[in-house]
Design an enzyme around this catalytic site. Structure first.
Site, mmCIF file in Angstrom:
data_model
loop_
_atom_site.group_PDB
_atom_site.id
_atom_site.type_symbol
_atom_site.label_atom_id
_atom_site.label_comp_id
_atom_site.label_asym_id
_atom_site.label_seq_id
_atom_site.Cartn_x
_atom_site.Cartn_y
_atom_site.Cartn_z
ATOM 1 N N LYS A 66 0.850 -1.201 0.000
ATOM 2 C CA LYS A 66 0.000 0.000 0.000
ATOM 3 C C LYS A 66 0.885 1.250 0.000
ATOM 4 O O LYS A 66 1.928 1.280 0.674
ATOM 5 C CB LYS A 66 -0.921 -0.021 1.231
ATOM 6 C CG LYS A 66 -1.995 1.070 1.227
ATOM 7 C CD LYS A 66 -2.940 0.932 2.419
ATOM 8 C CE LYS A 66 -4.000 2.031 2.449
ATOM 9 N NZ LYS A 66 -4.895 1.920 3.617
ATOM 10 N N SER A 143 -9.632 1.828 2.707
ATOM 11 C CA SER A 143 -8.800 2.613 1.804
ATOM 12 C C SER A 143 -7.749 1.782 1.060
ATOM 13 O O SER A 143 -7.135 2.293 0.135
ATOM 14 C CB SER A 143 -8.100 3.731 2.577
ATOM 15 O OG SER A 143 -7.248 3.194 3.567
ATOM 16 N N SER A 168 -9.947 -0.444 6.707
ATOM 17 C CA SER A 168 -9.361 -0.307 5.376
ATOM 18 C C SER A 168 -8.767 -1.575 4.790
ATOM 19 O O SER A 168 -8.374 -1.590 3.634
ATOM 20 C CB SER A 168 -8.287 0.778 5.389
ATOM 21 O OG SER A 168 -8.896 2.025 5.557
#
Lengths: 465, 472
Positions: A66, A143, A168
């Site tokens: 990420k 996210s 997330s």
């Protein structure tokens, strides 16, 4: 071929890591033009492949990371324009551990700016929105949307490092139909994680299977002397729990998570999955978490934005990242850099968080939210005296269409986290696994364990695959 | 300041920041000690530069240092060390927040007496990190730009906040001196390289105690200068004095306004979520208590009670830790009163003449003891002893051997002394007449002549006696 078999073949010399990675890079570059799961694709993956630890537990495995997790020398922007050009001088501890075990970092996955979102639709200026691997009109969830999307779409063995503050990891796992394992707060070092809400942030794996997630957690978990909140507790052999049966395992079914605001069809799919667990010997019973379900969202948004508003203060165009033309005093300059390079949702959360910790409001919002968090933890702890795991849908619906997301107010968007904020605010490990399909879209089921009981999540989650 | 009712003409409270003399910085492993001629921004890492993703870890040694200070000031110690983020935007801040302490400081409600014995209340003692240094290339108010040096960023500081108990600039200076003495005794502060700075809150009766804050005063001499200036300014401009924040310009010797209307500063404190709460156990405190040295005020009391020194001598000896320790060693072998006189007057005079401090002294206590023993046992004269002391400051040697070698021993032979006296009397008939006429002082002149003849090795007291006897 599953991940564990693949790694075995690399270690035996049956698969050449460099040849494999070349094909992987070709595929993800092509996919990215269509789906935008990466903010940055590594240009040194083949070079990495030539120097890997061939005996490592992740030998030759492509790993995506990420964007908010620092990779040395690789532009790490946490999805924000304000960090344009920022190349960390160090690897995050989790990334270092992946490299030490022979993993190959293939790129930085797309996300909501600084993690501020539930769909990966709050993109920083200049960033492309990741598209759902099943239906491009729909969101990946957020996210860690890019991590979820690429994990579903890639045809090669691969694991992604996601990050969760309020859901997330679970949200994109649910919407993309993959496994997301968010560990206990402090189980995985946050060193090198670009902070959102430091008391809530957790790095965790996203994989096609529970076994892949379990393997990755074994590697990245553990104490880090450079990170004060990392736990100095032994790491379990999570993969050993894949084979263990679940006879007699006590599962609490969260009553409020099947009620108002939750899609009925989603509820049904998850109930089906729970009855499959019952068939395998699990004992289930309904349980209520009234405080968590009512106050989890406000407490979460007050704490996370209070912390975020201090974390984001350092981005002012002075030492790294995006700069603007120097003029006037520092105050005006900082304002110019921040006004023109932070997105709308980042500004909203900075303002909300700054307000919540201002003198005069601090006790009513920030301090009160901390107290509510303690009460929520107590509520869970009481329930875990009776249960091994708790079960619920992960998200209130299947992945929404972008056209529907646009119609939601910020508050309606925040309400999408209603099922995931509980374990996140209490620092509890949770797992989202695919429970079935609805209109062709994946439906995620979430299980929550007591602190440091990731092994039970692996044990039960593995049975649903 | 607290809501106390003020009565004195001048009311002063201080917030003092002192740098702790640890090896490494407060939250990272970077060295805290500046290399000679080091380049700016070289003693840094991702933590003290505030890079995204970096995280702080508390340096335990710095906590011990701060705890020792709390114990020395008699503070109540809170058993949980909690750090908070103090948020404000400023170019010297790596993260635009400073890791500090807020609701619960490390220590509270202490006290430190100034040299008159007046106790000054300590409101709180807390820990925090130092920001970077701002360099104004063309002067603080003239420069159109600043440079930032992060070598200092993240150094451990203690902040000591006093009650508004100080009633003059002199008392403020005295307090700073006492505090520095405590820091030095605890060996947690390096007087040569460590930074000690004060912000002062000052108000006077004539303005109905309108509070003015003066920022960033460095050192105890400066605090007296700054406060004297400010008191004079406030007395002169009585009615025009407003609540404001000012800064002290040491070069121009004046304070100037930074911010007029004093709004309550807004720092939006939150608990730093990157740091866990450090538990301060009773065992930890007890073990530190065992390590606590005797401090200046305890030493003063001991010196005046046990060694029978007068209070002023005792205070001066005790104020400097190394001088006090030297004195204690010497006083074991030599009469304490004599030792005190020689150390505090003669040794200090010689050191100052050579621009030295006690820590620069090349001779050790053995040399001093040898020397003072000879004085005590009347083997050498004071004049000879002073001469030897002057040489001892330059390089160490055995005073005993020196005396043996140079024959600088006091003349014990009475006949030899009598011969010198007779010569001096016959050579100075005028002085003899004057003395006989009742001019007592005239005898000193004759004694002086004898001292010269004996090259300083005669005992002036004895010479005095012999001359008086011979003239009568």
């Amino acid at each position: 071929m599953n991940t564990i078999e693949f790694i075995q073949k690399i270690r035996n010399g049956e698969i050449d890591p460099a040849e494999n990675i070349a094909r992987v890079m070709e595929e993800i570059s092509k996919l990215n033009k269509e789906y935008n799961h990466f903010n940055m694709i590594a240009d040194d993956a083949e070079k990495q492949a030539k120097n890997i630890n061939l005996k490592g537990r992740l030998a030759g495995l492509p790993v995506s990371v990420k964007d908010c997790i620092c990779v040395k020398g690789m532009e790490s922007r946490s999805g924000s324009k304000i960090l344009s050009g920022y190349k960390p001088v160090f690897d995050a501890t989790a990334v270092r551990k992946v490299r030490e075990e022979g993993g190959i970092i293939i790129g930085k996955t797309s996300q909501d700016e600084f993690g501020f979102g539930s769909f990966s639709s709050n993109m920083g200026e200049g960033f492309e929105t990741p598209l759902n691997p099943v239906d491009k009109k729909r969101a990946c969830g957020g996210s860690s949307g890019g991590s979820g999307g690429i994990t579903a779409k890639i045809s090669f063995p691969h694991i992604s490092l996601g990050e969760s503050t309020g859901g997330s990891i679970a949200s994109p796992a649910s919407f993309c139909g993959v496994t997301g394992l968010c560990p206990t707060y402090g189980r995985v070092s946050r060193y090198g994680l670009i902070d959102y809400g430091n008391s809530l942030d957790k790095i965790g794996p996203m994989a096609k299977s529970v076994s892949g997630a379990a393997l990755m957690l074994e590697i990245i978990a553990g104490h880090d002397k450079n990170e004060s909140t990392s736990l100095d507790k032994p790491v379990d052999a999570y993969t050993d729990y894949l084979q263990k049966d679940i006879k007699g395992m006590r599962i609490g079914v969260i009553r409020e998570a099947f009620g108002e605001g939750i899609d009925d069809e989603v509820s049904e799919k998850v109930k089906d999955a729970i009855s499959r667990l019952e068939d395998m010997g699990a004992k289930t019973e309904e349980v209520s978490l009234p405080l968590t379900m009512k106050y989890g969202i406000p407490a979460y948004y007050l704490i996370s934005t209070s912390e975020a508003s201090t974390n984001l203060a350092k981005f002012c165009g002075m030492r790294y990242g995006k700069t603007e033309e120097l003029e006037d005093g520092f105050n005006k300059y900082f304002s110019k850099v921040r006004s023109s390079n932070l997105g709308e949702e980042a500004k909203r959360r900075i303002m909300l968080g700054t307000f919540a910790r201002m003198a005069g409001y601090r006790d009513a919002y920030y301090i009160k939210a901390l107290k509510v968090r303690s009460m929520i933890i107590k509520e869970y702890k009481k329930v875990f005296k009776k249960f091994d795991l708790l079960a619920s849908p992960t998200m209130p619906s299947i992945a929404p269409k972008f056209s529907d997301i646009e119609k939601l107010s910020p508050l309606q968007q925040y309400m999408m986290d209603v099922l995931t904020v509980g374990p996140n605010i209490a620092g509890l490990p949770h797992l989202s696994v695919n429970a079935g399909e609805l209109k062709g879209m994946p439906v995620g089921m979430m299980m929550v364990g007591d602190h440091l009981e990731e092994k039970k999540l692996v044990q039960a989650g593995g049975k649903l695959e | 300041m607290t809501g106390k009712k003020f009565t004195s003409d001048v009311v002063i409270g201080l917030e003092i920041h002192a740098e702790l003399d640890t090896d490494t910085k407060l939250f990272c492993g970077c060295s805290r000690k500046a290399e000679e001629d080091e380049e700016p921004n070289t003693r840094t890492c991702e933590v003290c530069l505030g890079h995204p993703g970096s995280k702080p870890v508390v340096n335990k040694k710095s906590v011990e240092f701060a705890l020792k200070l709390c114990l020395a000031l008699g503070c109540r110690i809170n058993l949980e060390l909690i750090f908070s983020r103090k948020s404000y935007f400023y170019p010297d801040m790596a993260k635009n927040y400073q890791i500090s302490q807020y609701e619960i400081p490390l220590g509270e409600k202490g006290e430190l007496a100034i040299s008159t014995g007046k106790p000054i209340g300590i409101t709180r003692v807390h820990m925090e990190e130092d920001p970077a240094a701002l360099i104004h290339p063309a002067g603080m108010r003239e420069s159109s730009y600043v440079l930032v040096d992060y070598n200092r960023s993240g150094d451990p500081l203690v902040e000591i906040v006093t009650e508004p108990d100080l009633a003059s600039a002199e008392e403020a200076r005295d307090f700073m001196k006492q505090l520095i003495s405590v820091l030095e005794y605890l060996e947690i502060f390096d007087i040569d390289t460590g930074i000690i700075k004060a912000d002062a809150n000052i108000s006077i009766k004539d303005t109905r105690y309108t509070r003015v804050e003066i920022k960033n005063i460095t050192g105890f001499k400066e605090i007296e200068r700054a406060l004297k200036y400010e008191i004079a300014r406030q007395k002169e401009f009585k009615d025009e004095i407003v609540q404001e924040t000012r800064a002290w310009d040491s070069e121009k010797a004046m304070t100037f306004s930074l911010r007029k209307k004093e709004v309550e500063e807004e720092y939006g404190y939150i608990i730093d979520p990157d740091l866990t709460i450090t538990e301060i156990t009773k065992d930890w405190i007890e073990s530190l208590k065992k390590d606590m040295p005797e401090l200046a005020q305890q030493k003063t009391e001991k010196f005046s009670k046990e060694y029978k020194l007068d209070v002023q001598d005792a205070q001066i000896l005790a104020a400097d830790r190394l001088l006090a320790e030297l004195f204690e060693k010497v006083a074991e072998e030599v009469d304490p009163v004599l030792a005190a006189r020689w150390l505090r007057r003669e040794l200090m005079r010689v050191l100052h003449y050579n621009n030295q401090e006690v820590r620069d002294l090349v001779a050790d206590e053995k040399h001093i003891i040898e020397l003072l023993k000879m004085v005590e046992e009347n083997e050498i004269t004071d004049a000879t002893a002073k001469e030897i002391l002057e040489k001892l400051v330059e390089n160490p040697f055995s005073p005993k051997q020196y005396v043996a070698k140079t024959g600088a021993r006091k003349i014990a032979d009475t006949k030899q002394l009598e011969r010198f006296c007779e010569e001096a009397i016959s050579e100075n008939p005028k002085a003899v007449e004057d003395f006989k006429a009742g001019e007592e002082k005239a005898i000193q002149f004759i004694v002086g002549q004898v001292m010269r003849k004996s090259k300083g090795q005669a005992d002036p007291k004895k010479v005095n006696e012999i001359i008086k006897e011979k003239i009568r």
